[in-house]
Scaffold this motif. Sequence first.
Motif, PDB file in Angstrom:
ATOM      1  N   LEU A  54       5.030   0.228   4.059  1.00  0.00           N
ATOM      2  CA  LEU A  54       4.411   0.257   2.727  1.00  0.00           C
ATOM      3  C   LEU A  54       4.975  -0.836   1.831  1.00  0.00           C
ATOM      4  O   LEU A  54       4.241  -1.458   1.050  1.00  0.00           O
ATOM      5  CB  LEU A  54       4.614   1.628   2.078  1.00  0.00           C
ATOM      6  N   GLN A  55       6.271  -1.083   1.930  1.00  0.00           N
ATOM      7  CA  GLN A  55       6.876  -2.140   1.112  1.00  0.00           C
ATOM      8  C   GLN A  55       6.263  -3.495   1.442  1.00  0.00           C
ATOM      9  O   GLN A  55       5.966  -4.284   0.542  1.00  0.00           O
ATOM     10  CB  GLN A  55       8.389  -2.178   1.344  1.00  0.00           C
ATOM     11  N   ARG A  56       6.062  -3.760   2.710  1.00  0.00           N
ATOM     12  CA  ARG A  56       5.503  -5.048   3.104  1.00  0.00           C
ATOM     13  C   ARG A  56       4.025  -5.148   2.719  1.00  0.00           C
ATOM     14  O   ARG A  56       3.559  -6.217   2.312  1.00  0.00           O
ATOM     15  CB  ARG A  56       5.702  -5.281   4.603  1.00  0.00           C
ATOM     16  N   LEU A  57       3.309  -4.049   2.833  1.00  0.00           N
ATOM     17  CA  LEU A  57       1.910  -4.033   2.380  1.00  0.00           C
ATOM     18  C   LEU A  57       1.833  -4.302   0.885  1.00  0.00           C
ATOM     19  O   LEU A  57       1.028  -5.121   0.414  1.00  0.00           O
ATOM     20  CB  LEU A  57       1.268  -2.687   2.711  1.00  0.00           C
ATOM     21  N   ASN A  58       2.675  -3.623   0.115  1.00  0.00           N
ATOM     22  CA  ASN A  58       2.651  -3.773  -1.342  1.00  0.00           C
ATOM     23  C   ASN A  58       3.125  -5.153  -1.790  1.00  0.00           C
ATOM     24  O   ASN A  58       2.753  -5.620  -2.874  1.00  0.00           O
ATOM     25  CB  ASN A  58       3.516  -2.684  -1.993  1.00  0.00           C
ATOM     26  N   ALA A  59       3.938  -5.799  -0.945  1.00  0.00           N
ATOM     27  CA  ALA A  59       4.409  -7.150  -1.277  1.00  0.00           C
ATOM     28  C   ALA A  59       3.403  -8.223  -0.872  1.00  0.00           C
ATOM     29  O   ALA A  59       3.638  -9.416  -1.098  1.00  0.00           O
ATOM     30  CB  ALA A  59       5.748  -7.414  -0.593  1.00  0.00           C
ATOM     31  N   GLY A  60       2.282  -7.791  -0.281  1.00  0.00           N
ATOM     32  CA  GLY A  60       1.254  -8.740   0.139  1.00  0.00           C
ATOM     33  C   GLY A  60       1.615  -9.508   1.401  1.00  0.00           C
ATOM     34  O   GLY A  60       1.003 -10.541   1.688  1.00  0.00           O
ATOM     35  N   LEU A  61       2.569  -8.986   2.181  1.00  0.00           N
ATOM     36  CA  LEU A  61       3.018  -9.682   3.382  1.00  0.00           C
ATOM     37  C   LEU A  61       2.304  -9.206   4.648  1.00  0.00           C
ATOM     38  O   LEU A  61       2.505  -9.764   5.724  1.00  0.00           O
ATOM     39  CB  LEU A  61       4.534  -9.504   3.545  1.00  0.00           C
ATOM     40  N   VAL A  62       1.497  -8.147   4.539  1.00  0.00           N
ATOM     41  CA  VAL A  62       0.712  -7.623   5.652  1.00  0.00           C
ATOM     42  C   VAL A  62      -0.687  -7.317   5.125  1.00  0.00           C
ATOM     43  O   VAL A  62      -0.847  -6.805   4.015  1.00  0.00           O
ATOM     44  CB  VAL A  62       1.336  -6.336   6.241  1.00  0.00           C
ATOM     45  N   SER A  63      -1.696  -7.626   5.917  1.00  0.00           N
ATOM     46  CA  SER A  63      -3.072  -7.382   5.496  1.00  0.00           C
ATOM     47  C   SER A  63      -3.421  -5.898   5.565  1.00  0.00           C
ATOM     48  O   SER A  63      -3.112  -5.226   6.557  1.00  0.00           O
ATOM     49  CB  SER A  63      -4.048  -8.165   6.376  1.00  0.00           C
ATOM     50  N   ARG A  64      -4.055  -5.389   4.520  1.00  0.00           N
ATOM     51  CA  ARG A  64      -4.556  -4.016   4.543  1.00  0.00           C
ATOM     52  C   ARG A  64      -5.871  -3.922   5.314  1.00  0.00           C
ATOM     53  O   ARG A  64      -6.296  -2.843   5.710  1.00  0.00           O
ATOM     54  CB  ARG A  64      -4.771  -3.500   3.116  1.00  0.00           C
ATOM     55  N   GLU A  65      -6.504  -5.062   5.524  1.00  0.00           N
ATOM     56  CA  GLU A  65      -7.777  -5.094   6.247  1.00  0.00           C
ATOM     57  C   GLU A  65      -7.536  -5.240   7.748  1.00  0.00           C
ATOM     58  O   GLU A  65      -6.445  -5.586   8.184  1.00  0.00           O
ATOM     59  CB  GLU A  65      -8.622  -6.277   5.760  1.00  0.00           C
ATOM     60  N   ASN A  66      -8.571  -4.975   8.515  1.00  0.00           N
ATOM     61  CA  ASN A  66      -8.526  -5.222   9.952  1.00  0.00           C
ATOM     62  C   ASN A  66      -9.075  -6.623  10.194  1.00  0.00           C
ATOM     63  O   ASN A  66     -10.280  -6.850  10.161  1.00  0.00           O
ATOM     64  CB  ASN A  66      -9.368  -4.178  10.694  1.00  0.00           C
ATOM     65  N   ARG A  67      -8.188  -7.568  10.454  1.00  0.00           N
ATOM     66  CA  ARG A  67      -8.574  -8.963  10.666  1.00  0.00           C
ATOM     67  C   ARG A  67      -8.388  -9.407  12.113  1.00  0.00           C
ATOM     68  O   ARG A  67      -8.315 -10.605  12.408  1.00  0.00           O
ATOM     69  CB  ARG A  67      -7.752  -9.872   9.738  1.00  0.00           C
ATOM     70  N   ILE A  68      -8.316  -8.435  13.012  1.00  0.00           N
ATOM     71  CA  ILE A  68      -8.080  -8.736  14.428  1.00  0.00           C
ATOM     72  C   ILE A  68      -9.320  -9.380  15.030  1.00  0.00           C
ATOM     73  O   ILE A  68     -10.432  -8.878  14.864  1.00  0.00           O
ATOM     74  CB  ILE A  68      -7.745  -7.443  15.193  1.00  0.00           C
ATOM     75  N   CYS A  69      -9.138 -10.481  15.747  1.00  0.00           N
ATOM     76  CA  CYS A  69     -10.284 -11.127  16.391  1.00  0.00           C
ATOM     77  C   CYS A  69      -9.869 -11.793  17.697  1.00  0.00           C
ATOM     78  O   CYS A  69      -8.717 -12.185  17.870  1.00  0.00           O
ATOM     79  CB  CYS A  69     -10.935 -12.144  15.455  1.00  0.00           C
ATOM     80  N   ILE A  70     -10.837 -11.882  18.611  1.00  0.00           N
ATOM     81  CA  ILE A  70     -10.625 -12.585  19.876  1.00  0.00           C
ATOM     82  C   ILE A  70     -10.897 -14.067  19.656  1.00  0.00           C
ATOM     83  O   ILE A  70     -11.968 -14.448  19.189  1.00  0.00           O
ATOM     84  CB  ILE A  70     -11.538 -12.029  20.981  1.00  0.00           C
TER      85      ILE A  70
END
Length: 343
Positions: A54-70
């Motif tokens: 949660l700390q990393r999400l709130n710091a903007g260091l991890v995407s809250r969206e699903n950006r996974i792609c091949i």
Amino acid sequence: MKNFRPEVLEEYCKNVLTASGVDEGCARTVARSLLDAELTGVSTHGVSRMGIYLQRLNAGLVSRENRICIVRESPSAVVIDAGNTLGAPSARFAMETCIRKAAETGCCFATVRNSNHFGTAAFYTRMAAERGMVGFACTNLTGKIAPYGSAEPFMGTDPISVAAPSETIPLVLDMTPSVVALGKLILAQKLGQPIPLGWALDREGNPTTDPAEGRKGSLIPIGGPKGSGLAIMVEVLSGVLSGAGCGPHLHDLYEFDAPQGVGHFLGAIDVSHFLDPAAFRSGLSQMVREIKGLRKAPGAEEILLPGERAARSAAAKQETGIDLPDPVYEELAELGRPYGLTL
């Protein structure tokens, strides 16, 4: 100490993540991976990790969206960009893709880059074993293990897991190339407990019982050059082959300077392309019986196989529930309060 039903903890973690804005599918996968760790006795990678996620999400260091792609694929290989999505959904997508393609070609392996901490490697290899396949997974992390002969760290505590299906529970190896996983130092520090000598060195290369000093220094590899060599080869697969980078070029989960940028390497081998699945399971079960039937070493109560202790732990905790130490419970409960969620 407080006790919770596994499904209650899982739903709470999922709800906290979705309330914070995380994609629902990603949130459910993360919650499931954390509870899997709790059930199998790896609490260092369980719900105590919710706080740092949660700390990393709130710091903007991890995407809250699903950006996974091949990015690229062939019949037996896949290159995946996680897009800085949470690690567990990225690794699960990779393993699901490998399982699907391995059913057609016999085997498939995937690299993942631009990812984050994915929890326990066994969570993904058991996915393959449950489908009658042999699963493989490893990941790299920022430098915490000193190469053999070095006074400073380079490789991460890079976990490796292999799982194989049997007639009963799968055989599941899940290990780090260090004497202990870094998570054990993190949990010991959180609980205010010392660590045993032989786990870690401080920044000067001296043995330490202080988990905070050990985290600043380096972890000791298992078997000297053997553990060092294993960690280096995980860096080759997860870091070099994926294009993610290695050791000191990655970023620490507990520092807030940049996204982690770690890499994963996962794969599935469809047994049916090599041998009749029933024959494989029968042969594996015979091997297990023969190992179990060996003469026990002095003082040994039982001969345990890889994954056996974890399977027993999971079965027991499904019945008795999961015990959370007070500091872990209090931190977890606090995470839900901004969203009106209670545990």
